[in-house]
Design a protein around this motif. Sequence first.
Motif, short mmCIF file in Angstrom:
data_model
loop_
_atom_site.label_atom_id
_atom_site.label_comp_id
_atom_site.label_asym_id
_atom_site.label_seq_id
_atom_site.Cartn_x
_atom_site.Cartn_y
_atom_site.Cartn_z
N THR A 153 -54.72 -45.93 -44.03
CA THR A 153 -56.12 -46.28 -44.79
C THR A 153 -57.08 -46.57 -43.79
O THR A 153 -58.18 -47.11 -44.12
N ARG A 154 -57.14 -46.12 -42.47
CA ARG A 154 -58.00 -46.70 -41.42
C ARG A 154 -59.29 -45.85 -41.61
O ARG A 154 -60.38 -46.65 -41.40
N ASN A 155 -59.33 -44.67 -41.73
CA ASN A 155 -60.66 -43.97 -42.00
C ASN A 155 -60.44 -42.82 -43.02
O ASN A 155 -59.26 -42.62 -43.25
N ILE A 156 -61.63 -42.05 -43.11
CA ILE A 156 -61.42 -40.90 -43.88
C ILE A 156 -60.50 -39.85 -43.80
O ILE A 156 -59.93 -39.41 -44.53
N LEU A 157 -60.26 -39.49 -42.28
CA LEU A 157 -59.33 -38.53 -41.95
C LEU A 157 -57.88 -38.99 -42.22
O LEU A 157 -57.16 -38.19 -42.76
N SER B 196 -47.78 -40.74 -35.85
CA SER B 196 -47.78 -40.86 -34.47
C SER B 196 -48.27 -42.15 -33.98
O SER B 196 -47.61 -43.05 -33.28
N ASP B 197 -49.61 -42.50 -34.59
CA ASP B 197 -50.02 -43.83 -34.60
C ASP B 197 -49.12 -44.96 -34.79
O ASP B 197 -48.78 -46.13 -34.35
N PHE B 198 -48.33 -44.74 -36.23
CA PHE B 198 -47.50 -45.71 -36.56
C PHE B 198 -46.27 -45.87 -35.78
O PHE B 198 -45.97 -46.97 -35.52
N LYS B 199 -45.79 -44.89 -35.37
CA LYS B 199 -44.63 -44.79 -34.65
C LYS B 199 -44.96 -45.67 -33.29
O LYS B 199 -44.32 -46.37 -32.69
N ASP B 200 -46.16 -45.32 -32.49
CA ASP B 200 -46.48 -46.17 -31.47
C ASP B 200 -46.32 -47.61 -31.72
O ASP B 200 -46.02 -48.59 -31.03
N LYS B 201 -46.97 -47.98 -32.75
CA LYS B 201 -47.23 -49.34 -33.15
C LYS B 201 -45.82 -49.99 -33.32
O LYS B 201 -45.53 -51.18 -33.22
N VAL B 202 -44.74 -49.28 -33.86
CA VAL B 202 -43.54 -50.03 -34.28
C VAL B 202 -42.53 -49.69 -33.14
O VAL B 202 -41.41 -49.86 -33.23
N SER C 25 -44.23 -52.16 -43.47
CA SER C 25 -44.96 -51.23 -44.50
C SER C 25 -46.45 -51.74 -44.47
O SER C 25 -47.13 -50.74 -44.76
N GLU C 26 -46.89 -52.78 -44.13
CA GLU C 26 -48.43 -53.13 -43.91
C GLU C 26 -48.88 -52.46 -42.71
O GLU C 26 -49.90 -51.60 -42.96
N ALA D 97 -53.17 -39.09 -46.24
CA ALA D 97 -52.32 -39.84 -47.02
C ALA D 97 -52.07 -39.03 -48.36
O ALA D 97 -51.26 -38.88 -49.11
N ILE D 98 -53.37 -38.31 -48.71
CA ILE D 98 -53.12 -37.60 -50.14
C ILE D 98 -52.10 -36.47 -49.88
O ILE D 98 -51.22 -36.23 -51.04
#
Lengths: 343, 343
Positions: free
Chosen positions: B252-256, A269-275, B244-245, B261-262
């Motif tokens: 990879t922003r934080n532990i959550l 959702s954060d990614f979607k906002d950014k793009v 992609s960046e 991502a795993i």
Amino acid sequence: MTTLAVDCMGGDHGPRVTLVACRRFLDTHPDAKLLLVGLPDALSSFSHPQAQVVAASDVVAMDDPIEVALRRKKDSSMRVAIEQVKSGAAQAVVSAGNTGALMAIARYVLKTIDGIDRPAIAGRMPDFKGGGTTMLDLGANVDCTPQHLLQFAVMGSALVSVLDNIESPTVGLLNIGEEDIKGNEVIKKTGELLRTAAKSGDLNFYGNVEGNDIYQGTVNLIVCDGFVGNVALKASEGLAHKISETLKNSFTRNILTKISAIFAYPVLSDFKDKVDHRRYNGAALLGLNGIVFKSHGSADDVAFGTALNRAYDAAHHNLLERVRSRIAHAAPLLALGQSDASA
Amino acid sequence: MTTLAVDCMGGDHGPRVTLVACRRFLDTHPDAKLLLVGLPDALSSFSHPQAQVVAASDVVAMDDPIEVALRRKKDSSMRVAIEQVKSGAAQAVVSAGNTGALMAIARYVLKTIDGIDRPAIAGRMPDFKGGGTTMLDLGANVDCTPQHLLQFAVMGSALVSVLDNIESPTVGLLNIGEEDIKGNEVIKKTGELLRTAAKSGDLNFYGNVEGNDIYQGTVNLIVCDGFVGNVALKASEGLAHKISETLKNSFTRNILTKISAIFAYPVLSDFKDKVDHRRYNGAALLGLNGIVFKSHGSADDVAFGTALNRAYDAAHHNLLERVRSRIAHAAPLLALGQSDASA
């Protein structure tokens, strides 16, 4: 008080989208007024103390030839909306209608500013940090002389200084290499003109930029002819669409991938906002005696709202005066460019 | 037996990447042979029964001006590799070096095919289904006449028929609208020439395509001038990189987000495979008396391997003969185009 005229019938969705965006705009802009232009029946449900309906009896279809829109639909919502700017009833107009028709009617009704041969379309490309790079021309002019490109650079600088609040925006010339010797004859000659304009204080010329600089925020403004700009814009839109479609398909393929999408939801959702391209909607038609903004035809209410905000900001901060004063400052150089270009 | 000459010194990484790719290529192509061209010291560690080192005493740097590469580095790995094709020792050459230098040296050493005025660069753009759209020219020619664009269409059709095994590939003309009346004078005139070529059986002309068609697989081949093609290519590369960046940063922003991502790993990995540009590496320099493939300068061993595979396929399936026979078939039209273009 800033008044915008809105072509409520334009775009793929018409009033279903434009009226939702208009209401949200009015609720967040207590000092603004909207002239809602369209078929009275289609707008009758809308009521707001800062809005007023202006009737039009016709609608320009998304696939109407320019000829039909200009000559046979003289009472279209698009044309009536533009006429509100001409008469001074509104300071800017916003339409999601057919680009070719909007440019032709705006040019016919408003005429070009003294010193400008051809209007151009300036849009904003995302830099993925919340900002963006303004680029023109995005499709109004398929053949450009160096002098036209200089005019675009001067007008575009005025737009960026108004909308991004950057006094002296950096200008890049779109090319296929950084060196001055790169490009075709028109581009090389344009580079010379832009360097001269930098010396006379008309521009802050950075130099040549390449296609990848569009999304890197290398410069504030990129100048190119409308053929190249349109191809770059549509290639980018097509690629972004394909990438997001592929990502979506990857996450919805089966029950396992759907579960992983739940875990990844906040990140996606954060990614979607950014793009989100909707935050970049609203291209300016520059070079006309009036402020005209074009929304993407497929815009939803959020995207159309961005276009309304941009038009409001442009009107509120006197874009037209800024363009005119920059053009006046560059007048000697524009005249010099003209004689060079015809030589 | 198909033999490729490899400029092992070219690209950002040189032998560290090219030799790894060469070994993998040889292990999967028992019927192929490689001539590894470069500084003997840099290649001395490599040994393989199907490989042979060809010594060169110099290297073209990525930022060498064309003049320097062509006139002062006559024993460069790039030039010696191209000469292997000229002499018949190899059927194709692959280099990740400086594009301008590669084109200039290849043109100087190999010369253009009869009937072709200018070589062009043809690359493959992904359609996200594993296939792709071939596009030319991607930057060799900044000014093109309709006749040049017709030549590109004929040569590109031969390339697609060889590499994608499509007997009669569909050809689109890159424009800013679908209608025949769209575009500048060169493009409109090119449209007429391509329609004539379709009637004479030289091409399978689809019509105009737009920027967004590049990634939709609308046609097998897209023809454009090198300025527009280069801008579209680099804008796409820049946008894909930024997307992609941004996705990577989001995860990879934080532990959550790292934990999510795993969970999303299998999906993200599948997505990454689908949008992997390395599977599209390897552009053909068409119109020369020899097969020349250009790898991206930043290619890793997987990407360089793709370029080797494409060059092998082109050589193995007689690309050069296919280009020549298509050019011969189109000869009357190419001559007609010539007189029209100069009129």
